[in-house]
Design a protein around this motif. Structure first.
Motif, short mmCIF file in Angstrom:
data_model
loop_
_atom_site.label_atom_id
_atom_site.label_comp_id
_atom_site.label_asym_id
_atom_site.label_seq_id
_atom_site.Cartn_x
_atom_site.Cartn_y
_atom_site.Cartn_z
N PRO A 83 0.82 -1.23 0.00
CA PRO A 83 0.00 0.00 0.00
C PRO A 83 0.85 1.27 0.00
CG PRO A 83 -0.85 -1.59 1.58
CD PRO A 83 0.48 -2.11 1.14
N ARG A 84 2.00 1.21 0.65
CA ARG A 84 2.89 2.37 0.66
C ARG A 84 3.38 2.67 -0.76
NH1 ARG A 84 8.40 3.44 1.32
NH2 ARG A 84 9.00 1.25 1.55
N ALA A 85 3.74 1.63 -1.49
CA ALA A 85 4.18 1.81 -2.87
C ALA A 85 3.04 2.33 -3.74
CB ALA A 85 4.71 0.49 -3.43
N ALA A 86 1.85 1.77 -3.55
CA ALA A 86 0.70 2.20 -4.35
C ALA A 86 0.35 3.65 -4.08
CB ALA A 86 -0.50 1.29 -4.05
N ALA A 87 0.46 4.06 -2.82
CA ALA A 87 0.16 5.45 -2.47
C ALA A 87 1.15 6.42 -3.12
CB ALA A 87 0.17 5.62 -0.95
N ALA A 88 2.35 5.93 -3.42
CA ALA A 88 3.37 6.77 -4.07
C ALA A 88 3.19 6.81 -5.58
CB ALA A 88 4.76 6.25 -3.71
N GLY A 89 2.16 6.15 -6.10
CA GLY A 89 1.89 6.17 -7.53
C GLY A 89 2.39 4.97 -8.29
N CYS A 90 2.92 3.97 -7.57
CA CYS A 90 3.46 2.77 -8.20
C CYS A 90 2.35 1.72 -8.34
CB CYS A 90 4.58 2.23 -7.32
SG CYS A 90 5.39 0.74 -7.92
N VAL A 91 2.37 0.98 -9.43
CA VAL A 91 1.48 -0.17 -9.59
C VAL A 91 2.18 -1.39 -9.00
CG1 VAL A 91 0.27 -1.67 -11.22
CG2 VAL A 91 0.42 0.79 -11.66
N VAL A 92 1.46 -2.14 -8.16
CA VAL A 92 2.04 -3.28 -7.46
C VAL A 92 1.43 -4.57 -7.97
CG1 VAL A 92 2.24 -4.45 -5.23
CG2 VAL A 92 2.54 -1.96 -5.37
N ILE A 93 2.28 -5.52 -8.32
CA ILE A 93 1.85 -6.90 -8.58
C ILE A 93 2.40 -7.74 -7.44
CG2 ILE A 93 1.96 -8.87 -10.16
CD1 ILE A 93 2.47 -6.83 -12.42
N ASP A 94 1.51 -8.24 -6.61
CA ASP A 94 1.91 -8.89 -5.35
C ASP A 94 1.76 -10.40 -5.45
OD1 ASP A 94 2.70 -8.75 -2.52
OD2 ASP A 94 0.71 -9.60 -2.19
N VAL A 326 5.04 -11.59 -14.29
CA VAL A 326 5.57 -10.87 -15.44
C VAL A 326 4.51 -10.80 -16.55
CG1 VAL A 326 7.33 -10.88 -17.25
CG2 VAL A 326 7.96 -11.41 -14.89
N GLN A 327 3.77 -11.87 -16.74
CA GLN A 327 2.70 -11.84 -17.75
C GLN A 327 1.62 -10.83 -17.38
OE1 GLN A 327 1.95 -16.15 -17.62
NE2 GLN A 327 2.26 -16.19 -19.84
N ILE A 328 1.35 -10.65 -16.10
CA ILE A 328 0.41 -9.61 -15.68
C ILE A 328 0.95 -8.24 -16.09
CG2 ILE A 328 -0.58 -8.42 -13.68
CD1 ILE A 328 -0.77 -11.16 -12.30
N ALA A 329 2.24 -8.03 -15.86
CA ALA A 329 2.86 -6.76 -16.27
C ALA A 329 2.75 -6.57 -17.78
CB ALA A 329 4.32 -6.73 -15.82
N GLU A 330 3.01 -7.63 -18.52
CA GLU A 330 2.90 -7.55 -19.98
C GLU A 330 1.47 -7.23 -20.42
OE1 GLU A 330 6.50 -10.71 -21.09
OE2 GLU A 330 4.42 -11.39 -20.97
N GLU A 331 0.51 -7.82 -19.72
CA GLU A 331 -0.89 -7.57 -20.07
C GLU A 331 -1.29 -6.14 -19.73
OE1 GLU A 331 -4.47 -8.52 -21.77
OE2 GLU A 331 -2.67 -9.79 -21.70
N LEU A 332 -0.76 -5.59 -18.65
CA LEU A 332 -1.01 -4.18 -18.34
C LEU A 332 -0.54 -3.29 -19.48
CD1 LEU A 332 0.07 -3.99 -14.58
CD2 LEU A 332 -2.25 -3.62 -15.45
N VAL A 333 0.65 -3.60 -20.00
CA VAL A 333 1.19 -2.82 -21.12
C VAL A 333 0.31 -3.00 -22.36
CG1 VAL A 333 3.15 -2.53 -22.68
CG2 VAL A 333 3.53 -2.91 -20.22
N ALA A 334 -0.06 -4.25 -22.64
CA ALA A 334 -0.85 -4.55 -23.84
C ALA A 334 -2.21 -3.86 -23.80
CB ALA A 334 -1.03 -6.06 -23.99
N GLN A 335 -2.79 -3.75 -22.61
CA GLN A 335 -4.10 -3.10 -22.47
C GLN A 335 -4.01 -1.59 -22.30
OE1 GLN A 335 -6.92 -4.87 -19.75
NE2 GLN A 335 -6.15 -6.95 -20.08
N GLY A 336 -2.78 -1.06 -22.31
CA GLY A 336 -2.60 0.38 -22.15
C GLY A 336 -2.92 0.87 -20.76
N LEU A 337 -2.74 0.01 -19.75
CA LEU A 337 -3.09 0.36 -18.37
C LEU A 337 -1.89 0.80 -17.56
CD1 LEU A 337 -5.54 -2.61 -17.63
CD2 LEU A 337 -6.15 -0.23 -18.13
N LEU A 338 -0.69 0.69 -18.10
CA LEU A 338 0.54 1.02 -17.35
C LEU A 338 1.22 2.20 -18.03
CD1 LEU A 338 2.37 0.23 -14.99
CD2 LEU A 338 3.63 -1.25 -16.57
N ALA A 339 1.17 3.34 -17.38
CA ALA A 339 1.80 4.54 -17.95
C ALA A 339 3.26 4.58 -17.58
CB ALA A 339 1.10 5.80 -17.41
N ALA A 340 4.09 4.99 -18.53
CA ALA A 340 5.53 5.13 -18.28
C ALA A 340 5.88 6.60 -18.16
CB ALA A 340 6.31 4.50 -19.43
#
Length: 340
Positions: A83-94, A326-340
């Motif tokens: 939650p600390r990471a998420a509050a800082a604007g980071c997406v967390v895959i736990d 890692v596949q979840i991370a890839e899917e976030l990118v593929a769906q345009g849900l992870l901003a860089a």
């Protein structure tokens, strides 16, 4: 364009596998940080063939400016720092059990329910299912699409790597000790693991089941459907890497062996290795390091209406943990849900 990333629990077996998998799959990374407990700070871990990371302390790390963090440090640590990471604007895959049954946190296997990722923005946390659940639902999904799963009875045969590096060390030392009549005491397991099977993974609950068995039931329902009944018996076996499962499924509608074979052969993440002859099936020793779920011994279960049984095996550190994250991370990118 790459992402600023962190791997939490980087010195553990799963954390190292996450770093290895990210590099192998050339996930777009601009900056990678390895994090672990303070006592592990200063250690070095590999990232790809030519990069060595010095582990930093999780307690003092500021996640601001980090796009994505893959956590595998243990549930109690994730409860504080995710939650600390998420509050800082980071997406967390736990990868721990901490958030799996949180209704506001999607529980995702990309081959099964990638649409669930759309709900991650409320908490900015995505949960990786239990390793034994992942391989079972990957195999069940194409069959569920055909005939709707009603009930599952599963017995697991789980490798010691699922309990961490110390558990692997205990199997090694006990196995070696047996041959010189100096078996070390059991510290990671409740009984001797070498040359033995232990029908006990995680804590016992009041109804006689264990938490591992409860996880399989609850997670399967969250991923595949709330009306599916699941009865699990989870067993630790003296194998270093690779979980195996004997799965009996009752469907709501008729389904033939041929239909099941065809659906499984076309399913993403599944390899069918099923010849009705000696050696015509997959075992944990053969699939270590592989990414797929291997399905064998598919046959009718005549004890229930519309029943099938099968055997499946999977590398629990790869698809059962690191690869799925890692596949979840890839899917976030593929769906345009992870901003860089």
């Amino acid at each position: 364009m790459g992402y600023r990333m962190a791997v939490v629990g980087a010195t553990g077996a799963v954390g190292r596998e996450i770093l290895k998998t990210l590099a192998e799959r050339t996930f777009p990374v601009d900056r990678m940080v390895a994090l672990a407990s303070g006592r592990s700070a200063g250690q070095q871990v590999s990232f790809g063939d030519d990069q060595v990371l010095t582990v930093q302390s999780l307690d003092s790390f500021d996640f601001k400016g980090t796009d994505l963090a893959l956590f595998s440090p243990g549930a109690a640590i994730s409860a504080v720092h995710a939650p600390r990471a998420a509050a800082a604007g980071c997406v967390v895959i736990d990868n721990t059990s901490q958030f799996r049954m949180d209704p506001d946190v999607p529980l995702v296997v990309p081959e099964v329910n990638p649409q669930a990722l759309a709900r991650f923005k409320k908490r900015r946390i995505i949960a990786n299912p239990n390793c034994s659940t992942i391989q079972m639902v990957v195999a069940l999904k194409p069959l569920h699409d055909l005939a709707r799963v009603k009930r599952v009875v599963v017995s697991t045969y789980q490798a010691v790597s699922g309990a961490g590096r110390e558990a692997m060390d205990e199997l090694w030392s006990q196995t070696r000790g047996v041959y010189v009549n100096e078996t070390p005491p059991s510290e990671q397991f409740t009984k001797q693991i070498a040359f033995n099977c232990i029908p006990h993974i995680d804590n016992f609950l009041g109804d006689g089941s264990t938490r591992e068995e409860k996880k399989m039931a609850e997670e399967t329902r969250k991923i595949l459907g709330p009306d599916i009944a699941v009865m699990a018996t989870c067993v630790r076996v003296p194998v270093f890497i690779g979980h195996a499962e004997a799965v009996h499924v009752e469907f709501e509608e008729p389904i033939t062996e041929q239909q099941a074979w065809e659906a499984l052969r076309e399913a993403p993440g599944v390899i069918v290795l099923d010849r009705r002859e000696d050696g015509g099936y997959a075992t944990p020793a053969e699939i270590a390091g592989e990414d797929s779920v291997y399905v064998s011994r598919l046959r009718r279960d005549l004890t229930v209406p519309h029943g099938l049984a099968f055997w499946c095996v999977c590398d629990n550190l790869r698809k059962g943990a690191a690869l799925n994250a890692v596949q979840i991370a890839e899917e976030l990118v593929a769906q345009g849900l992870l901003a860089a």
